[in-house]
Design a protein around this motif. Structure first.
Motif, PDB file in Angstrom:
ATOM      1  N   ALA A 338      41.562 -60.236 -47.682  1.00 25.98           N
ATOM      2  CA  ALA A 338      42.958 -59.902 -47.390  1.00 25.98           C
ATOM      3  C   ALA A 338      43.221 -58.467 -47.830  1.00 25.98           C
ATOM      4  N   VAL A 339      43.996 -57.733 -47.031  1.00 24.79           N
ATOM      5  CA  VAL A 339      44.311 -56.345 -47.362  1.00 24.79           C
ATOM      6  C   VAL A 339      45.815 -56.125 -47.299  1.00 24.79           C
ATOM      7  N   GLY A 340      46.270 -55.078 -47.968  1.00 26.22           N
ATOM      8  CA  GLY A 340      47.693 -54.764 -47.979  1.00 26.22           C
ATOM      9  C   GLY A 340      47.963 -53.448 -48.656  1.00 26.22           C
ATOM     10  N   GLY A 341      49.143 -53.349 -49.268  1.00 23.77           N
ATOM     11  CA  GLY A 341      49.531 -52.085 -49.882  1.00 23.77           C
ATOM     12  C   GLY A 341      50.381 -52.287 -51.109  1.00 23.77           C
ATOM     13  N   SER A 342      50.470 -51.234 -51.900  1.00 29.07           N
ATOM     14  CA  SER A 342      51.290 -51.222 -53.105  1.00 29.07           C
ATOM     15  C   SER A 342      51.651 -49.786 -53.407  1.00 29.07           C
ATOM     16  N   ASN A 343      52.376 -49.573 -54.494  1.00 29.44           N
ATOM     17  CA  ASN A 343      52.714 -48.212 -54.910  1.00 29.44           C
ATOM     18  C   ASN A 343      51.473 -47.413 -55.285  1.00 29.44           C
ATOM     19  N   ASP A 344      50.401 -48.128 -55.619  1.00 29.02           N
ATOM     20  CA  ASP A 344      49.168 -47.461 -56.035  1.00 29.02           C
ATOM     21  C   ASP A 344      48.169 -47.292 -54.895  1.00 29.02           C
ATOM     22  N   GLY A 345      48.526 -47.741 -53.682  1.00 26.27           N
ATOM     23  CA  GLY A 345      47.623 -47.571 -52.554  1.00 26.27           C
ATOM     24  C   GLY A 345      47.129 -48.876 -51.998  1.00 26.27           C
ATOM     25  N   GLY A 346      45.954 -48.826 -51.375  1.00 27.23           N
ATOM     26  CA  GLY A 346      45.414 -49.976 -50.669  1.00 27.23           C
ATOM     27  C   GLY A 346      45.048 -51.132 -51.581  1.00 27.23           C
ATOM     28  N   THR A 347      45.419 -52.332 -51.147  1.00 24.74           N
ATOM     29  CA  THR A 347      45.102 -53.563 -51.869  1.00 24.74           C
ATOM     30  C   THR A 347      44.036 -54.335 -51.103  1.00 24.74           C
ATOM     31  N   ILE A 348      43.024 -54.823 -51.794  1.00 28.62           N
ATOM     32  CA  ILE A 348      41.988 -55.661 -51.193  1.00 28.62           C
ATOM     33  C   ILE A 348      41.729 -56.850 -52.111  1.00 28.62           C
ATOM     34  N   LEU A 349      41.819 -58.072 -51.569  1.00 25.90           N
ATOM     35  CA  LEU A 349      41.500 -59.291 -52.289  1.00 25.90           C
ATOM     36  C   LEU A 349      40.398 -60.038 -51.546  1.00 25.90           C
ATOM     37  N   THR A 350      39.527 -60.696 -52.272  1.00 25.59           N
ATOM     38  CA  THR A 350      38.483 -61.512 -51.635  1.00 25.59           C
ATOM     39  C   THR A 350      38.460 -62.902 -52.245  1.00 25.59           C
ATOM     40  N   SER A 351      38.033 -63.876 -51.415  1.00 25.43           N
ATOM     41  CA  SER A 351      37.933 -65.253 -51.882  1.00 25.43           C
ATOM     42  C   SER A 351      36.881 -65.996 -51.079  1.00 25.43           C
ATOM     43  N   SER A 352      36.073 -66.757 -51.764  1.00 25.35           N
ATOM     44  CA  SER A 352      35.056 -67.551 -51.082  1.00 25.35           C
ATOM     45  C   SER A 352      35.600 -68.887 -50.599  1.00 25.35           C
ATOM     46  N   ASP A 353      36.761 -69.295 -51.152  1.00 26.67           N
ATOM     47  CA  ASP A 353      37.297 -70.615 -50.820  1.00 26.67           C
ATOM     48  C   ASP A 353      38.761 -70.609 -50.415  1.00 26.67           C
ATOM     49  N   GLY A 354      39.402 -69.427 -50.418  1.00 17.21           N
ATOM     50  CA  GLY A 354      40.811 -69.339 -50.085  1.00 17.21           C
ATOM     51  C   GLY A 354      41.734 -69.723 -51.219  1.00 17.21           C
ATOM     52  N   VAL A 355      41.160 -70.187 -52.314  1.00 19.82           N
ATOM     53  CA  VAL A 355      41.937 -70.654 -53.460  1.00 19.82           C
ATOM     54  C   VAL A 355      41.913 -69.633 -54.594  1.00 19.82           C
ATOM     55  N   ASN A 356      40.724 -69.231 -54.989  1.00 19.38           N
ATOM     56  CA  ASN A 356      40.561 -68.287 -56.089  1.00 19.38           C
ATOM     57  C   ASN A 356      40.289 -66.900 -55.515  1.00 19.38           C
ATOM     58  N   TRP A 357      41.166 -65.944 -55.861  1.00 24.88           N
ATOM     59  CA  TRP A 357      41.110 -64.608 -55.272  1.00 24.88           C
ATOM     60  C   TRP A 357      40.811 -63.555 -56.331  1.00 24.88           C
ATOM     61  N   THR A 358      40.019 -62.560 -55.929  1.00 26.30           N
ATOM     62  CA  THR A 358      39.641 -61.469 -56.822  1.00 26.30           C
ATOM     63  C   THR A 358      40.087 -60.139 -56.220  1.00 26.30           C
ATOM     64  N   ALA A 359      40.770 -59.317 -57.028  1.00 24.78           N
ATOM     65  CA  ALA A 359      41.185 -57.990 -56.568  1.00 24.78           C
ATOM     66  C   ALA A 359      39.989 -57.045 -56.576  1.00 24.78           C
ATOM     67  N   ARG A 360      39.850 -56.281 -55.498  1.00 25.85           N
ATOM     68  CA  ARG A 360      38.762 -55.312 -55.380  1.00 25.85           C
ATOM     69  C   ARG A 360      39.333 -53.898 -55.367  1.00 25.85           C
ATOM     70  N   THR A 361      38.505 -52.925 -55.710  1.00 23.33           N
ATOM     71  CA  THR A 361      38.907 -51.521 -55.705  1.00 23.33           C
ATOM     72  C   THR A 361      38.754 -50.955 -54.299  1.00 23.33           C
ATOM     73  N   LEU A 574      39.134 -73.709 -42.866  1.00 20.78           N
ATOM     74  CA  LEU A 574      40.378 -73.425 -43.575  1.00 20.78           C
ATOM     75  C   LEU A 574      41.186 -72.348 -42.866  1.00 20.78           C
ATOM     76  N   PHE A 575      42.494 -72.600 -42.700  1.00 19.81           N
ATOM     77  CA  PHE A 575      43.421 -71.546 -42.304  1.00 19.81           C
ATOM     78  C   PHE A 575      43.958 -70.882 -43.578  1.00 19.81           C
ATOM     79  N   VAL A 576      44.048 -69.558 -43.563  1.00 24.11           N
ATOM     80  CA  VAL A 576      44.629 -68.801 -44.673  1.00 24.11           C
ATOM     81  C   VAL A 576      45.689 -67.871 -44.110  1.00 24.11           C
ATOM     82  N   ALA A 577      46.916 -67.997 -44.617  1.00 26.03           N
ATOM     83  CA  ALA A 577      48.021 -67.128 -44.211  1.00 26.03           C
ATOM     84  C   ALA A 577      48.423 -66.256 -45.390  1.00 26.03           C
ATOM     85  N   VAL A 578      48.762 -64.982 -45.110  1.00 25.38           N
ATOM     86  CA  VAL A 578      49.151 -64.045 -46.169  1.00 25.38           C
ATOM     87  C   VAL A 578      50.461 -63.376 -45.800  1.00 25.38           C
ATOM     88  N   GLY A 579      51.150 -62.819 -46.822  1.00 22.55           N
ATOM     89  CA  GLY A 579      52.421 -62.177 -46.547  1.00 22.55           C
ATOM     90  C   GLY A 579      52.974 -61.394 -47.699  1.00 22.55           C
TER      91      GLY A 579
END
Length: 588
Positions: A338-361, A574-579
């Protein structure tokens, strides 16, 4: 593949102005009889501020803005429940086998199990801030001095109040109800032996009072500027030294300890209500409420913050994920990204199961709007022509796009990555066989938001009902969509292209050339659509989720959130929705 960013940086304002979310919807009567895409579980609580928390019948229940209700058997794993309201909920209590929650515009909800909630009839339009139980009576207090009582939590009676001040909190102890609040000059304190007849008491502090609790023979009230007052009888109050100037919002008693929480993640503890020690919370978010149960203190607050502690000293943050805006999600090589944005720039999260997510640089200061997977590579695109690639979703490399245009979406098909965007000199289309070297293609004056690949054809959608098709990503042909509404998302599955957009627009095509508008199941704006396991899933404003086996007949489901959903993907069953506000939902 998809972005929720409408006009570059102006999306958030545009989304808040346009459309009118009705929230999770009316449920799914009828439908296809499938379990797929119908039951959604929220995987991050960040975003919805939580106002209060209680414990009863082996369950923690937390409540907050937009009607959010969470439950947990252990304070660690939390489940989102359907409250049936979009109004803010400010207080919750448990007694007589019943959870009672109160909130904006006189909202009163009850539940015997914390899962199924029922709205109750009220006799006030005043917002209710807090609720407690004592001596066989529920008492709720709120704005303009509102006081309601109930013998069972279901039937409520409005009582005469000696004040028009805002009453922020109420508790019961030692045969006495004590309510505190805010006045123009100082803190308000009321007491009542029965919840019906109330007497105003004198506060020794000029501070507004936000919370009150009873324990170990002592009432403790807290408020702004770190104010702490104590009273053995609710009548005579003594000001104590807290050691902080932070506004304290809530207080509780458990396991021989008073615990107060407040702004900036403030947590104070005291064994006697007199001597207070500041503890480290590990968060800078405002903490609004705290309770004790099953050997655990639980504190809740802004951005969905949930903290737990066995002793009031060592605290663990239980809210997961991010409060950043998530624009797009994809699946590839056993990984959701999953990708997105913040005040600090680009956001990237990854998950192998859609449940537990890890923030990436991400390594970029630009917001990211779209992400796709193909040929062993993840490709993310964003503002300022940003393009990032990663073979594993963990380590990302910035690539040169050759443009400073805003890139809104990206897809992969037929051995080719294709990215779309624009807005400076018209529409932008870039193509790449490897995700590293990109070529700009000639395009007219189009605003493009999303694209997909299917049946040997790239299909891009955009402003004013724009639909473009291309067999190779280089030569594009404009098609007639039959609508002037903006189209924000497109997907291909089961021999059908499905595009979605504003005002509930859904158009379908078997070949990308001839498009048919379907009956509008809602007037809410859709941002994204995906196909998986025989089902199209569309998501949009106000947490709306629709499913369809054929792209024609759609069923609306309860998503459990009122946050706008920007994109949806399918992978590994699995369906995964983000927002917005870091919202992540999953459905099997």
């Amino acid at each position: 593949m998809k972005t929720l960013r409408l006009y570059g940086a102006g999306l958030l304002a545009a989304r808040n102005i346009n459309g009118g979310g009705t929230g999770g919807g009316s449920g799914g009567g009828g439908g296809s009889g499938r379990g797929v895409g119908t039951t959604w579980t929220r995987r991050t609580w960040q975003g919805n501020s939580l106002s209060d928390v209680t414990y009863g019948n082996g369950l923690f229940v937390a409540v907050g803005e937009d009607g959010i209700i969470l439950t947990s058997p252990d304070g660690v794993s939390w489940t989102l429940r359907n409250s049936g309201t979009s109004r803010d909920i400010y207080g919750v209590a448990y007694a007589k086998g019943l959870f009672v929650a109160v909130g904006g515009w006189g909202t009163i909800l009850t539940s015997s199990d914390g899962v199924t909630w029922t709205a109750r009839t009220w006799e006030t339009d005043d917002s209710l801030s807090s609720v407690t139980h004592g001596n066989g009576t529920f008492v709720a207090v709120g704005w303009d001095g509102a006081i309601l009582t109930s013998p069972d939590g279901r039937s409520w009676t409005k009582r005469n109040s000696p004040t028009s001040d805002w009453l922020s909190s109420v508790t019961y102890g030692k045969g006495l109800f004590v309510a505190v609040g805010v006045s123009d000059d100082d803190g308000t304190i009321l007491t009542s032996p029965d919840g019906v007849n109330w007497t105003e008491r004198t506060s020794p502090a000029s501070s507004h009072l936000s919370g009150v609790a009873y324990g170990n023979g002592l009432f403790v009230a807290v408020g702004d500027g770190g104010a702490i007052l104590t009273s053995p009888d609710g009548v005579t109050w003594t000001q104590q030294t807290s050691g902080t100037s932070d506004w304290l919002n809530g207080v509780t008693y458990g396991n021989g300890l008073f615990v107060a929480v407040g702004d900036g993640g403030a947590i104070l503890t005291s064994p006697d209500g007199v001597t207070w020690t500041q503890q480290t919370s590990g968060t800078g978010n405002r903490l609004n409420g705290v309770t004790y149960g099953n050997g655990l203190f639980v504190a809740v607050g802004g951005w969905g913050t949930i903290l737990t502690s066995p002793d009031g000293v060592s605290w663990t943050q239980r809210a997961s994920g991010t409060d950043n805006f998530l624009s797009s999600v994809t699946y590839g090589n056993g990984l959701f990204v999953a990708v997105g944005g913040s005040n600090d720039g680009g956001t990237i999260l990854t998950s192998s199961d859609g449940v537990n997510w890890t923030a990436r640089t991400s390594g970029t200061g630009n917001d990211l709007n779209g992400v796709a997977y193909g040929n062993g590579l993840f490709v993310a695109v964003g503002d300022g022509g940003a393009i990032l690639t990663s073979p594993d979703g963990v380590t990302w490399t910035q690539q040169t796009s050759g443009t400073s245009d805003w890139l809104s979406g990206v897809t992969y098909g037929n051995g080719l990555f294709v990215a779309v965007g624009g807005f400076n000199d018209g529409g932008t289309i870039l193509t790449s066989s490897d995700g590293v070297n990109w070529t700009a293609q000639t395009l007219g004056d189009y605003d493009l938001y999303d694209l997909t690949y299917g049946n040997g054809l790239f299909v891009a959608v955009g402003g004013g009902g724009t639909i473009l098709t291309s067999p190779d990503g280089a030569t594009w042909t404009e098609q007639t969509s039959g609508t002037d509404n903006y189209l924000f998302g497109v997907a291909y599955g089961n021999g059908l292209f499905v595009a979605v957009g504003e005002r509930g627009t859904i158009v379908t095509s078997p070949d990308g050339v001839t498009w048919t508008a379907g009956a509008l199941p809602t007037s809410i704006r859709f941002w994204g659509v995906a196909y998986g396991d025989g089902l199209f899933v569309a998501v949009g404003y106000g947490g709306i989720i629709l499913t369809s086996p054929d792209g024609v007949s759609w069923t609306r489901w309860i998503s459990g959130t009122y946050r706008s959903l920007s994109d949806v993907a399918y992978g590994d069953g699995l369906f995964v929705a983000v927002g917005e506000c870091g919202t992540i939902l999953t459905s099997p």
